[in-house]
Write an enzyme that holds these catalytic residues in place. Sequence first.
Site, short mmCIF file in Angstrom:
data_model
loop_
_atom_site.label_atom_id
_atom_site.label_comp_id
_atom_site.label_asym_id
_atom_site.label_seq_id
_atom_site.Cartn_x
_atom_site.Cartn_y
_atom_site.Cartn_z
CG HIS A 1 -1.53 1.16 1.68
ND1 HIS A 1 -1.63 2.16 2.37
CD2 HIS A 1 -2.65 1.74 0.56
CE1 HIS A 1 -2.23 3.18 2.49
NE2 HIS A 1 -2.87 2.99 1.18
CG ASP B 1 7.49 8.31 -23.61
OD1 ASP B 1 8.75 8.04 -23.53
OD2 ASP B 1 6.91 9.27 -23.61
#
Length: 157
Positions: free
Chosen positions: A22, A30
Amino acid sequence: MLKGLDPLLSPELLFTLRAMGHGDEIAIVDGNYPGVEHARRLIRLDGHRLIPVLNAVLSVLPIDDFVPEAIFRSTVKAERDKLDPVHEEMIDCCARHEPHRQVVPLIGQDFYGRVKTAHALIQTSEPRLYANIILRKGVIYPKELGAQAAEVDPFVY
């Protein structure tokens, strides 16, 4: 192959997503992003574009709802509010999975700094510039057991 899982979720990626705790963050970037330089853990998904990878990750990754901001995107240079088509697609994809979360723009070095501290980085072959996003992992809540339940089974979701 596994039932119900997007085939883009490779064994290495599934392991990494499951190993995250968590509050840990994962970047999806990209093909031009300096992934080797910025990644603590680099997962390559060569030959795949960013939106299908983002969709696959969001199909299994809970997004943090303990903080006001948990999804971040890179910006076009220093233009915080400019949206290229890839940013609109990222926002739409996130809205399908997390309709109550906003995608927050982070300018240049703020985005880079956050990626460098992320748990992992997924490098895609996305050719469009500034197609980068960070996701902060949340929790999966146990089912409501009612007032009569004396014990919580950690494996019931």
